[in-house]
Write a protein that holds these residues in place. Structure first.
Motif, mmCIF file in Angstrom:
data_model
loop_
_atom_site.group_PDB
_atom_site.id
_atom_site.type_symbol
_atom_site.label_atom_id
_atom_site.label_comp_id
_atom_site.label_asym_id
_atom_site.label_seq_id
_atom_site.Cartn_x
_atom_site.Cartn_y
_atom_site.Cartn_z
ATOM 1 N N ASN A 669 0.816 -1.220 0.000
ATOM 2 C CA ASN A 669 0.000 0.000 0.000
ATOM 3 C C ASN A 669 0.848 1.268 0.000
ATOM 4 O OD1 ASN A 669 -2.017 -1.837 0.209
ATOM 5 N ND2 ASN A 669 -2.999 -0.942 2.006
ATOM 6 N N GLN A 670 1.917 1.278 0.787
ATOM 7 C CA GLN A 670 2.703 2.501 0.929
ATOM 8 C C GLN A 670 3.444 2.884 -0.347
ATOM 9 O OE1 GLN A 670 5.227 1.712 4.284
ATOM 10 N NE2 GLN A 670 3.613 2.181 5.776
ATOM 11 N N ALA A 671 3.651 1.906 -1.239
ATOM 12 C CA ALA A 671 4.397 2.195 -2.469
ATOM 13 C C ALA A 671 3.646 3.144 -3.386
ATOM 14 C CB ALA A 671 4.706 0.894 -3.205
ATOM 15 N N TYR A 672 2.340 3.288 -3.177
ATOM 16 C CA TYR A 672 1.530 4.081 -4.105
ATOM 17 C C TYR A 672 0.913 5.297 -3.443
ATOM 18 C CZ TYR A 672 2.202 -0.101 -6.831
ATOM 19 O OH TYR A 672 2.779 -1.153 -7.514
ATOM 20 N N GLU A 673 1.560 5.759 -2.397
ATOM 21 C CA GLU A 673 1.099 6.993 -1.772
ATOM 22 C C GLU A 673 1.743 8.186 -2.452
ATOM 23 O OE1 GLU A 673 1.843 6.935 2.361
ATOM 24 O OE2 GLU A 673 0.291 5.446 2.817
ATOM 25 N N GLY A 674 0.945 9.187 -2.735
ATOM 26 C CA GLY A 674 1.471 10.414 -3.297
ATOM 27 C C GLY A 674 1.974 11.335 -2.207
ATOM 28 N N PRO A 675 2.239 12.588 -2.545
ATOM 29 C CA PRO A 675 2.683 13.561 -1.529
ATOM 30 C C PRO A 675 1.662 13.695 -0.403
ATOM 31 C CG PRO A 675 2.974 14.415 -3.750
ATOM 32 C CD PRO A 675 2.193 13.159 -3.888
ATOM 33 N N ASP A 676 2.158 13.854 0.806
ATOM 34 C CA ASP A 676 1.303 14.044 1.992
ATOM 35 C C ASP A 676 0.394 12.852 2.240
ATOM 36 O OD1 ASP A 676 2.399 16.624 2.249
ATOM 37 O OD2 ASP A 676 0.889 17.442 0.868
ATOM 38 N N PRO A 679 -3.575 9.504 -2.163
ATOM 39 C CA PRO A 679 -3.485 8.436 -3.160
ATOM 40 C C PRO A 679 -2.731 8.913 -4.407
ATOM 41 C CG PRO A 679 -5.727 8.648 -2.324
ATOM 42 C CD PRO A 679 -4.961 9.827 -1.816
ATOM 43 N N LEU A 680 -1.942 8.028 -4.964
ATOM 44 C CA LEU A 680 -1.220 8.342 -6.199
ATOM 45 C C LEU A 680 -2.214 8.512 -7.343
ATOM 46 C CD1 LEU A 680 1.485 8.562 -7.761
ATOM 47 C CD2 LEU A 680 1.312 6.091 -8.155
ATOM 48 N N ARG A 681 -2.047 9.580 -8.083
ATOM 49 C CA ARG A 681 -2.900 9.819 -9.251
ATOM 50 C C ARG A 681 -2.137 9.448 -10.523
ATOM 51 N NH1 ARG A 681 -4.784 15.855 -8.708
ATOM 52 N NH2 ARG A 681 -2.618 16.053 -7.969
ATOM 53 N N ILE A 682 -2.828 8.719 -11.400
ATOM 54 C CA ILE A 682 -2.205 8.208 -12.621
ATOM 55 C C ILE A 682 -2.952 8.753 -13.828
ATOM 56 C CG2 ILE A 682 -1.724 6.134 -13.995
ATOM 57 C CD1 ILE A 682 -1.568 4.583 -11.366
ATOM 58 N N LEU A 683 -2.202 9.224 -14.810
ATOM 59 C CA LEU A 683 -2.759 9.657 -16.086
ATOM 60 C C LEU A 683 -2.223 8.694 -17.135
ATOM 61 C CD1 LEU A 683 -4.608 11.999 -16.952
ATOM 62 C CD2 LEU A 683 -2.568 13.310 -17.533
ATOM 63 N N ARG A 748 0.818 18.486 -20.169
ATOM 64 C CA ARG A 748 1.314 19.757 -19.609
ATOM 65 C C ARG A 748 0.410 20.264 -18.499
ATOM 66 N NH1 ARG A 748 1.471 21.558 -25.022
ATOM 67 N NH2 ARG A 748 3.457 21.007 -26.016
ATOM 68 N N ALA A 749 -0.893 20.035 -18.674
ATOM 69 C CA ALA A 749 -1.858 20.549 -17.691
ATOM 70 C C ALA A 749 -1.892 19.710 -16.423
ATOM 71 C CB ALA A 749 -3.255 20.592 -18.313
ATOM 72 N N ALA A 750 -1.295 18.514 -16.453
ATOM 73 C CA ALA A 750 -1.323 17.637 -15.284
ATOM 74 C C ALA A 750 -0.418 18.182 -14.185
ATOM 75 C CB ALA A 750 -0.883 16.231 -15.681
ATOM 76 N N GLU A 751 -0.855 18.072 -12.958
ATOM 77 C CA GLU A 751 -0.050 18.522 -11.820
ATOM 78 C C GLU A 751 1.216 17.682 -11.711
ATOM 79 O OE1 GLU A 751 -2.372 18.896 -8.248
ATOM 80 O OE2 GLU A 751 -4.143 19.511 -9.382
ATOM 81 N N ASP A 752 2.228 18.246 -11.088
ATOM 82 C CA ASP A 752 3.542 17.612 -11.062
ATOM 83 C C ASP A 752 3.549 16.261 -10.369
ATOM 84 O OD1 ASP A 752 4.560 19.762 -12.423
ATOM 85 O OD2 ASP A 752 5.358 20.773 -10.636
ATOM 86 N N ASP A 753 2.642 16.054 -9.407
ATOM 87 C CA ASP A 753 2.671 14.803 -8.650
ATOM 88 C C ASP A 753 1.888 13.682 -9.353
ATOM 89 O OD1 ASP A 753 0.234 16.086 -8.255
ATOM 90 O OD2 ASP A 753 -0.076 15.175 -6.294
ATOM 91 N N ILE A 754 1.337 13.958 -10.523
ATOM 92 C CA ILE A 754 0.594 12.932 -11.264
ATOM 93 C C ILE A 754 1.579 12.086 -12.066
ATOM 94 C CG2 ILE A 754 -1.063 12.542 -13.131
ATOM 95 C CD1 ILE A 754 -2.624 14.933 -12.167
ATOM 96 N N GLN A 755 1.436 10.761 -11.963
ATOM 97 C CA GLN A 755 2.297 9.823 -12.685
ATOM 98 C C GLN A 755 1.746 9.587 -14.083
ATOM 99 O OE1 GLN A 755 5.227 7.693 -11.557
ATOM 100 N NE2 GLN A 755 5.204 7.800 -13.783
#
Length: 788
Positions: A669-676, A679-683, A748-755
């Motif tokens: 579970n912890q491998a897919y945590e985003g900042p703070d 949940p990790l966001r994926i595009l 380009r419009a995706a936030e920096d923390d999006i994979q």
């Protein structure tokens, strides 16, 4: 205006008398729109087929899209009973009732893309389905109740337990894809006779649908043919196409007979021969019989009033030619079928009719000219020019092959320009309603051109990557430094591009647990032994050239995932002392078919253990994996190649099937945590070949199984790189223009923390060059969280 109003007043009674009693009608001109109380001259122009005016500006009224939909599939023993039931089903106020006949269902069951949908939603062997949709602008609407009412009504009219439901958007999309691909599906029927559209637009009142179908089927039987039916059943508009061979003079004669007899049935039931497609050349000559001579004269006077010079789309609605005038037929007397194989001998396996027959599948429907996100056709979307559409290229090839462009048609600058921007995305093979496969046609054309003009050095160099990589990879550090040195323009490569970086530690098959060094010290160089674990299902890993030499972390991640799924992973590899296997993709892209055949033969021979033992073969790079599934069978046309195609699948497809079979994978579970801790966001961007062959859903399902992640698909077509295409200096601008249509702005419009996830190596390169963002293969992200 006064002239038009006077025309209406003088003929009002006859106009009202001749108005069809149907829910849809576009025959002739909308004369009822110039009458008192209903005057709307703009609506007179709607459906006039460009014969009265042209539009410089349009103002359209928009309807809000439904926020929720559900779909019921109503099963019937035969077509007639299905059509007879429509008048009852519309009482439930559905948003759509669409017909799918047994021909479409039977053929769809044999097509891999649709087989699972048919198996899941179609019970038994019905003679027809009615797809009944309910929708609402309220996302919270309880539309499942409507499906209950549908089931109850079906029971009431004599068809109990005959409704299957598609509730989720994915389920509904799968069913609608079969319906939307109806024409493509029926065009795949064997034989010279194909469904021909000339009575496909008839509409009749709902209470006469079944009778109409019975009489039309009787017409078909009387003339020794049959037809395929699909329809907008809820509005009584039936798209029926009799199967005819328009090269056969006897079948050509049947076109008029069937049309005249069918139109007589339509008139008797108070219908129209033009429900929504218009009159055009096919039906304009029949307007006097359909609406009467008096109303036809009014059409003539309307035309003379608004187009006194007769220059706007002449020959439609008024002054029409005979619909079977020989010069109007595609296969006219000067059509030279024998010439095709002489001027372009084919090297791929084609169905009966050869390459010329494949070009003739294009029926000019124009689906390749769409501008919304989709696979087909990226070069048209970027240029908006007909010659760069699938239709433009198919027609150009057909005209050249049949001698209508002269002796130099295949080699003209215009042909070269048109073919050069085909990026072999395979979108047309999937999305074209007629099943035109321009990617394969381009291989044939490019192969011929290579024989005549030779192969440029740049193309030879790029295509030969699989052969030279094992040698030059030893100089990986030097090559990576040299990639920054100016002078690439001399090779015809775009200086704006960053060249792929060679890996310091390339993939070796010995990295698999099943691979052990030979016991004898004097064994031949490259010789290895494969150990098998009989307690586990075996799977062969095919590591392509790009993954092996440039991104070996991908096969290493794939290995870990396959092992985590409980598989015994063995390599699909070449013999001792030979260079690694290659699918031949780079050679096919350059039209170097002989070299591609050599690579295909090596691969098929190496895979004999797998093909004889039903061992699945997993690929990582979509363009390479789908070469195994698509082009190699066409290149070799033998049982082993076809078996290789059947057993080959993407990594995500294999993992998804294993998951469904109970071989799940544990993720941390912890491998897919985003900042703070969020949940990790994926595009996710899908490779063109993944989308063309239906490989994206499995990838999405595997990504969605990662704990806590949020997966969003990028609504995009092709990335624009398309292998070597985007590296060509002359194609760089077009490549970037294609990327800017959908993909690059969204990244380009995706936030920096999006994979960003993209399985294609070309897609990742385009994203990096166009946005500065790094995209990752799904295998890397999936393996990141493997529980240890």
């Amino acid at each position: 205006r006064e002239r038009l109003q006077s025309l209406y007043r003088s003929n009002a009674a006859e106009i009202r008398k001749r108005q069809p009693r149907t829910m849809r009608n576009v025959a002739g001109y909308n004369l009822n729109r110039i009458g008192p109380g209903a005057e709307a001259l703009a609506r007179l122009l709607v459906g006039s087929e460009g014969t009265l005016a042209f539009f410089s500006k349009l103002r359209l009224g928009l309807a809000e899209l439904p926020r929720k939909r559900v779909l019921g599939l109503c099963h019937f023993p035969d077509l007639i009973q299905a059509l007879d039931s429509v008048q009852h089903l519309v009482s439930l106020d559905p948003s759509a009732v669409e017909l799918v006949d047994s021909n479409v269902l039977t053929l769809a069951a044999g097509i891999p893309d649709f087989r699972s949908t048919i198996a899941r939603f179609v019970h038994g062997t019905p003679g027809a389905l009615l797809l009944v949709e309910f929708s609402s602008p309220d996302s919270g609407a309880e539309l499942e109740r409507e499906l209950g009412h549908l089931d109850g009504l079906m029971t009431q009219i004599g068809y109990p337990s005959s409704v299957t439901s598609a509730i989720t958007l994915a389920e509904q999309a799968a069913v609608w894809n079969v319906r939307k691909a109806g024409l493509n599906i029926v065009m795949s029927m064997a034989g010279h006779r194909k469904p021909i559209s000339f009575i496909e637009d008839c509409a009749v009142p709902l209470e006469h649908l079944a009778e109409y179908a019975m009489e039309v089927n009787a017409i078909f039987r009387r003339h020794g043919t049959d037809g395929t039916w699909y329809a907008h059943a809820s509005v009584g508009c039936l798209h029926v196409r009799p199967a005819l061979n328009l090269r056969d003079p006897e079948d050509i004669a049947l076109v008029r007979r069937i049309a005249e007899e069918t139109h007589e049935v339509v008139r008797r039931f108070g219908g129209t021969h033009s429900g929504e497609h218009g009159d055009g050349i096919l039906r304009s000559e029949f307007l006097p019989a359909m609406v009467g001579e008096q109303v036809t004269r009014v059409y003539r006077e309307v035309k003379d009033t608004l187009d006194p010079l007769g220059i706007l789309n002449p020959g439609k609605i008024v002054d029409a030619p005979k619909m079977d005038e020989p010069s109007l037929f595609r296969f006219h007397p000067q059509y030279d079928e024998q010439r095709a194989e002489e001027v372009l001998p084919t090297v791929l396996s084609w169905e009966p009719g050869g390459l010329l027959g494949a070009t003739e599948r294009c029926n000019n429907n124009g689906a390749c000219r769409k501008t919304d996100p989709g696979i087909m056709c990226p070069s048209f979307r970027a240029t908006r020019q007909e010659q760069h559409s699938t239709r433009g290229r198919a027609n150009a090839l057909r005209l050249a092959l049949s001698g209508q462009l002269g002796d130099s048609g295949l080699d003209s600058p215009e042909m070269v320009e048109a073919m050069s921007l085909c990026i072999s995305c395979k979108g047309c093979a999937r999305e074209c309603p007629a099943g035109v496969d321009m990617s394969r046609m381009k291989i044939e054309w490019q192969h011929r051109r290579n024989r005549i003009t030779g192969i440029p050095f740049r193309e030879r160099l790029l295509a030969a990557l699989p052969r030279i990589a094992p040698k030059v990879s030893r100089l990986s550090r030097l090559l990576n430094l040299a990639s920054h040195i100016p002078g690439r323009r001399l090779l015809g490569l775009a200086p704006e591009r960053r060249l792929p970086r060679w890996a310091g530690q390339a993939w070796r098959d010995q990295e698999l647990k099943s691979v052990v060094p030979p016991a004898k010290s004097g064994a031949e160089q490259g010789s290895i032994e494969i150990t098998a674990d009989s307690t586990k299902p075996q799977v062969a890993l095919f590591v392509d050239t790009f993954s092996r030499w440039f991104e070996p972390e991908i096969p290493r991640a794939a290995r870990d995932l396959l092992e985590a799924s409980g598989a015994d992973v063995i390599p699909l590899r070449s013999g001792p002392g030979e260079r690694p296997l290659c699918c031949g993709r780079t050679y096919l892209s350059a039209g170097m078919v002989d070299e591609a055949i050599h690579e295909a033969e090596r691969l098929v021979n190496a895979a004999r253990k797998m093909t004889s033992g039903d061992i699945k073969i997993v690929g990582l790079e979509p363009s390479c994996l789908y070469t195994l599934k698509d082009e190699i069978p066409a290149l070799l046309d033998n049982t082993e190649a076809n078996r290789l195609s059947e057993l080959s699948l993407t990594l995500e497809d294999y993992l998804d099937q294993a998951w469904e079979d109970g071989r799940t994978i544990s993720f941390n579970n912890q491998a897919y945590e985003g900042p703070d801790g969020k949940p990790l966001r994926i595009l996710r961007h899908g490779h063109c070949h993944q989308k063309a062959f239906g490989g994206v859903p499995a990838a999405d399902r595997m990504l969605a199984r990662l704990p806590g992640v949020e997966v969003t698909a990028i609504e995009s077509g092709c990335c624009g790189m398309a292998g070597a295409f985007g590296y060509h200096a002359e194609h760089y601008a077009t490549s970037m223009a294609i990327g800017e249509l959908d993909l690059l702005p969204q990244v380009r419009a995706a936030e920096d923390d999006i994979q960003i996830i993209a399985d294609g190596t070309s897609c990742r390169a385009q994203i990096a060059d166009g946005t500065g963002r790094n995209a990752t293969h799904a295998a890397i992200l999936l393996a990141k969280g493997l529980a240890t």
